[in-house]
Design a protein around this motif. Structure first.
Motif, mmCIF file in Angstrom:
data_model
loop_
_atom_site.group_PDB
_atom_site.id
_atom_site.type_symbol
_atom_site.label_atom_id
_atom_site.label_comp_id
_atom_site.label_asym_id
_atom_site.label_seq_id
_atom_site.Cartn_x
_atom_site.Cartn_y
_atom_site.Cartn_z
ATOM 1 N N THR A 107 15.906 126.363 49.565
ATOM 2 C CA THR A 107 16.246 124.940 49.494
ATOM 3 C C THR A 107 17.381 124.758 48.495
ATOM 4 O O THR A 107 17.537 125.568 47.564
ATOM 5 C CB THR A 107 15.048 124.077 49.049
ATOM 6 O OG1 THR A 107 14.754 124.369 47.664
ATOM 7 C CG2 THR A 107 13.815 124.340 49.904
ATOM 8 N N GLU A 109 17.581 122.689 46.075
ATOM 9 C CA GLU A 109 17.031 122.488 44.742
ATOM 10 C C GLU A 109 16.678 123.830 44.087
ATOM 11 O O GLU A 109 16.987 124.052 42.909
ATOM 12 C CB GLU A 109 15.791 121.600 44.799
ATOM 13 C CG GLU A 109 16.052 120.153 45.232
ATOM 14 C CD GLU A 109 16.316 120.010 46.727
ATOM 15 O OE1 GLU A 109 16.908 118.987 47.118
ATOM 16 O OE2 GLU A 109 15.936 120.916 47.496
ATOM 17 N N ARG A 110 16.031 124.700 44.839
ATOM 18 C CA ARG A 110 15.671 126.010 44.301
ATOM 19 C C ARG A 110 16.912 126.871 44.064
ATOM 20 O O ARG A 110 16.955 127.651 43.110
ATOM 21 C CB ARG A 110 14.707 126.708 45.259
ATOM 22 C CG ARG A 110 13.332 126.063 45.305
ATOM 23 C CD ARG A 110 12.487 126.595 46.445
ATOM 24 N NE ARG A 110 11.166 125.956 46.461
ATOM 25 C CZ ARG A 110 10.341 126.002 47.501
ATOM 26 N NH1 ARG A 110 10.692 126.651 48.617
ATOM 27 N NH2 ARG A 110 9.161 125.395 47.434
ATOM 28 N N LYS A 112 19.626 126.020 42.937
ATOM 29 C CA LYS A 112 20.272 125.652 41.677
ATOM 30 C C LYS A 112 19.698 126.471 40.521
ATOM 31 O O LYS A 112 20.358 126.665 39.501
ATOM 32 C CB LYS A 112 20.065 124.161 41.387
ATOM 33 C CG LYS A 112 20.814 123.225 42.333
ATOM 34 C CD LYS A 112 20.491 121.768 42.009
ATOM 35 C CE LYS A 112 21.188 120.818 42.984
ATOM 36 N NZ LYS A 112 20.829 119.398 42.726
ATOM 37 N N GLU A 113 18.473 126.953 40.701
ATOM 38 C CA GLU A 113 17.790 127.686 39.633
ATOM 39 C C GLU A 113 17.884 129.198 39.788
ATOM 40 O O GLU A 113 17.949 129.930 38.792
ATOM 41 C CB GLU A 113 16.325 127.276 39.578
ATOM 42 C CG GLU A 113 16.082 125.813 39.256
ATOM 43 C CD GLU A 113 14.625 125.545 38.942
ATOM 44 O OE1 GLU A 113 14.146 126.034 37.904
ATOM 45 O OE2 GLU A 113 13.962 124.879 39.756
#
Length: 257
Positions: A107, A109-110, A112-113
């Motif tokens: 995803t 969002e993930r 980004k980490e």
């Protein structure tokens, strides 16, 4: 003069010792890429069959077999580090293991980490109910209690549905299935391959609707370790090209990939 020579000698020895420490520290794993020499450490929430689960104290599943083969192609042995789902990304970021592989959907969002490998399997969401339930699709879920594993794409899918009475969040999908079988919740929203597998082996539930989401799973790698990511992708491509991937897929899902 003697003092200067002794000082120079001490300095040289100290410099050599520091260089040794730096070299040793950089060679903790294969080509300096892994935490433990000769080992690829994989963080995984081992409560999610058929992708990863514990049997007799040993991690087994599709992800485990695929990661074992990837490690082999890299000249390494696989070591699975069982990790709770909510701690799996933090564990990777803080260096508790080299990769995470836990049926994790890629995803934005993930991403980004952590970094993700090339996708290794496709998945959709699905509705799973107790056998005999009148629920057949999303409309039938209005006014019902839906179970999900916390912080998964199943939860995110359920949160987009209108009219649900409640979203009940569980730490593991196994606990969600126990609640469904005991009548504590009305349905489960979760990845289709897992819902189908769990229904087959437990025999008390069934998948009544597949929800198209075009999700893809990826292997997580700590940001900055581009070389490790590259080698994982190379091994994954080889495994798919020579037919090994298909053999592993058929072992766990009983059909061609």
């Amino acid at each position: 003069m003697k003092t200067k020579i002794q000082g120079a000698l001490v300095f040289s020895i100290a410099a050599l010792f520091l260089a040794f420490l730096l070299v040793a520290g950089g060679c903790g794993g294969e080509k300096g890429l892994t935490i433990k020499s000769g080992v690829l450490m994989m963080g995984s929430d081992t409560t999610y069959p058929p992708f990863e689960n514990m049997e007799g104290g040993k991690a087994v599943g599709f992800d485990v077999d695929l990661a074992t083969e990837i490690a082999k192609r890299m000249g390494l042995k696989l070591e699975v580090v069982p990790t709770a789902w909510d701690g799996i990304i933090p564990g990777l970021k803080t260096g508790k293991f080299d990769i995470l592989m836990s049926a994790m959907t890629i995803t934005p969002e993930r991403a980004k980490e952590i970094n993700f490998s090339d996708p290794y399997i496709d998945s959709d969401q699905s509705i799973c109910v107790k056998k005999g339930s009148p629920i057949k699709d999303e409309d039938d879920l209005k006014g019902k209690v839906v179970g999900v594993q916390i912080d998964t794409t199943g939860q995110f899918t359920a949160e987009k549905m209108e009219g649900l009475k409640e979203i009940s969040k569980f730490d593991t999908i196994l606990l969600a299935f126990e609640a469904l079988e005991q009548g504590k919740i009305d349905a489960i929203i979760n990845d289709y391959p897992v819902n189908a597998y769990m229904s087959k082996i437990r025999g008390k539930t069934e998948v009544v609707k597949e929800i198209k989401t075009d999700e893809k799973y990826g292997i997580g790698v700590k940001k900055g370790n581009e070389k490790l990511l590259q080698e994982i992708n190379e091994a994954l491509r080889e495994i798919k090209a020579d037919g090994t991937y298909d053999k592993i897929f058929q072992k766990w899902f009983g059909q061609p990939s």
